[in-house]
Design an enzyme around this catalytic site. Structure first.
Site, mmCIF file in Angstrom:
data_model
loop_
_atom_site.group_PDB
_atom_site.id
_atom_site.type_symbol
_atom_site.label_atom_id
_atom_site.label_comp_id
_atom_site.label_asym_id
_atom_site.label_seq_id
_atom_site.Cartn_x
_atom_site.Cartn_y
_atom_site.Cartn_z
ATOM 1 N N ASP A 1 -0.440 -25.135 -18.244
ATOM 2 C CA ASP A 1 -0.708 -25.300 -16.691
ATOM 3 C C ASP A 1 0.351 -26.351 -16.364
ATOM 4 O O ASP A 1 0.900 -27.489 -17.089
ATOM 5 C CB ASP A 1 -1.957 -25.740 -16.159
ATOM 6 C CG ASP A 1 -2.156 -25.541 -14.739
ATOM 7 O OD1 ASP A 1 -2.669 -24.718 -14.354
ATOM 8 O OD2 ASP A 1 -1.834 -26.560 -14.181
ATOM 9 N N HIS B 1 -8.674 -30.458 -14.958
ATOM 10 C CA HIS B 1 -8.801 -31.674 -14.295
ATOM 11 C C HIS B 1 -10.083 -32.588 -14.534
ATOM 12 O O HIS B 1 -10.167 -33.747 -14.097
ATOM 13 C CB HIS B 1 -8.349 -31.604 -13.041
ATOM 14 C CG HIS B 1 -6.934 -31.145 -12.790
ATOM 15 N ND1 HIS B 1 -5.914 -31.920 -13.444
ATOM 16 C CD2 HIS B 1 -6.294 -30.031 -12.048
ATOM 17 C CE1 HIS B 1 -4.673 -31.133 -13.090
ATOM 18 N NE2 HIS B 1 -5.012 -30.148 -12.203
ATOM 19 N N ASP C 1 0.853 -21.698 -13.046
ATOM 20 C CA ASP C 1 1.430 -22.350 -11.980
ATOM 21 C C ASP C 1 2.851 -22.745 -12.462
ATOM 22 O O ASP C 1 3.530 -23.538 -11.128
ATOM 23 C CB ASP C 1 0.589 -23.272 -11.210
ATOM 24 C CG ASP C 1 -0.180 -24.425 -12.202
ATOM 25 O OD1 ASP C 1 0.111 -24.144 -13.278
ATOM 26 O OD2 ASP C 1 -1.160 -24.889 -11.552
ATOM 27 N N HIS D 1 0.205 -28.450 -14.184
ATOM 28 C CA HIS D 1 -0.304 -30.031 -13.921
ATOM 29 C C HIS D 1 -0.854 -30.433 -15.240
ATOM 30 O O HIS D 1 -1.297 -29.728 -15.967
ATOM 31 C CB HIS D 1 -1.445 -29.838 -13.080
ATOM 32 C CG HIS D 1 -0.982 -29.340 -11.670
ATOM 33 N ND1 HIS D 1 -1.008 -28.038 -11.327
ATOM 34 C CD2 HIS D 1 -0.556 -29.793 -10.646
ATOM 35 C CE1 HIS D 1 -0.591 -27.802 -10.083
ATOM 36 N NE2 HIS D 1 -0.024 -28.817 -9.331
#
Ligand code: ZN
Length: 332
Positions: free
Chosen positions: A160, A125, A247, A162
């Protein structure tokens, strides 16, 4: 097959406040899960060295590096709503970014077939100008940029849960880095729509799969087989880097996807087939259920080793096929 495992107890010195999901225990959980799988001497464990500032500046603006340096040694510094620094965070962040650089050097020397950087804080991120979303430096982007400076073409596959917004931002207009992200949508950080495809010379070199809640492993494998593999063949990657967040596991408390550790084994096997031995590096990103993280990290390690280790069956029957179909219909 052999694998270099980068891990370091100092990475646990990055301590967000009590109750934060991105906690030091994640690393121990991943390592325990890998040990429990019994890969034994096929694994070579190594400590990373800190990334030098000049390598961080290959991706990040100097004001970001300077600001984090000023926080080094301080406790309870808040970077954004969910990103914090403690006294050991700067050292951990430099080690996390340095692991990928060390992995590149070691693989170039022929020391192993692949590397797995079990690092935190995670990285994907962090944008060139902003630390965010639990991430301080963008570990995988720092490694990719270093490779491109050596004339290599790099594919980054981010599974991931996200969207890897920071990695996308770093290479959005670049022709020599192919960025592929499969993620839940809508979900933090809100980016990663189907239409984000890159810009200028990088047009077409960003590929997003915004998956709905409940998406299962069969859909991820279709995306890999029917869209990503042909794109990679056209792109001609010298190296494949994996943003290996776990995740998207169905037990993860932060997300709503439907994957299992068996899916991570199958996905990593596929991805390994896209790059020659000695040119594959995985980076730990998210994964917040400790048991699921341990099983999934072990499944990923097994696949990097060329061994099938799947403590859970693969998942199937969930939604999300329409996203893969849309890419095929668009000729991606
Ligand atoms: Zn994540």
């Amino acid at each position: 097959m052999s694998i270099l495992m980068f891990a370091d107890e100092r990475l646990a010195d990055h301590r967000p406040p009590e109750g934060h999901p991105e906690r030091p225990e994640r690393l121990a959980a991943a390592i325990d899960g890998i040990h429990a799988a019994g890969f034994g001497e096929a694994l070579t464990w190594r400590q990373p060295t800190e990334a030098p500032t000049e390598k961080l500046l290959g991706v990040h603006e100097s004001q970001l590096v300077t600001a984090l340096d000023e926080h080094a040694g301080l406790d309870r510094v808040q970077i954004d709503g969910d990103t914090f620094m403690s006294a050991g965070s700067m050292q951990a962040a430099r080690l996390a970014a340095g692991a990928g650089l060390d992995a590149i050097d070691a693989l170039r020397e022929g020391e192993a077939d692949s590397a797995f950087c079990l690092v935190r804080p995670p990285g994907h991120h962090a944008t060139p100008r902003t630390s965010m979303g639990f991430c301080l430096f963008n570990n995988i982007a720092v490694a990719a940029q270093s490779l491109t400076q050596q004339g290599e073409r790099v594919a980054i596959i981010d599974f991931d849960a996200h969207h890897g917004n920071g990695t996308q931002d770093a290479f959005f207009d670049r022709e020599d880095v192919l960025f592929v992200s499969l993620h839940e949508f809508p979900q933090y950080p809100g980016t990663g729509s189907f239409d984000e495809r890159g810009r200028g010379p990088g047009a077409g070199a960003t590929i997003n799969f915004p998956m709905p809640s409940g998406t299962t492993g069969d859909v991820y494998l279709r995306a890999l087989d029917q869209v990503i593999e042909p794109e990679l063949e056209m792109f001609g990657a010298d190296w494949i880097l994996i943003s290996a967040g776990f995740d998207a596991h169905r037990e993860d408390p932060l997300t709503n996807l439907g994957l299992t550790s068996g899916d991570y084994a199958a996905m990593t096997e596929r991805i390994c087939s896209y790059a020659p031995a000695g040119r594959r590096i995985a980076f730990l990103e998210g994964g917040y259920d400790l048991d699921a993280l341990g099983r999934s990290a072990a499944a990923c390690t097994g696949a990097l080793l060329g061994e099938r280790y799947a403590p859970e069956a693969q998942s199937n029957g969930g939604p999300g096929s329409h996203i893969v179909d849309a890419h095929i219909a668009a000729g991606h």
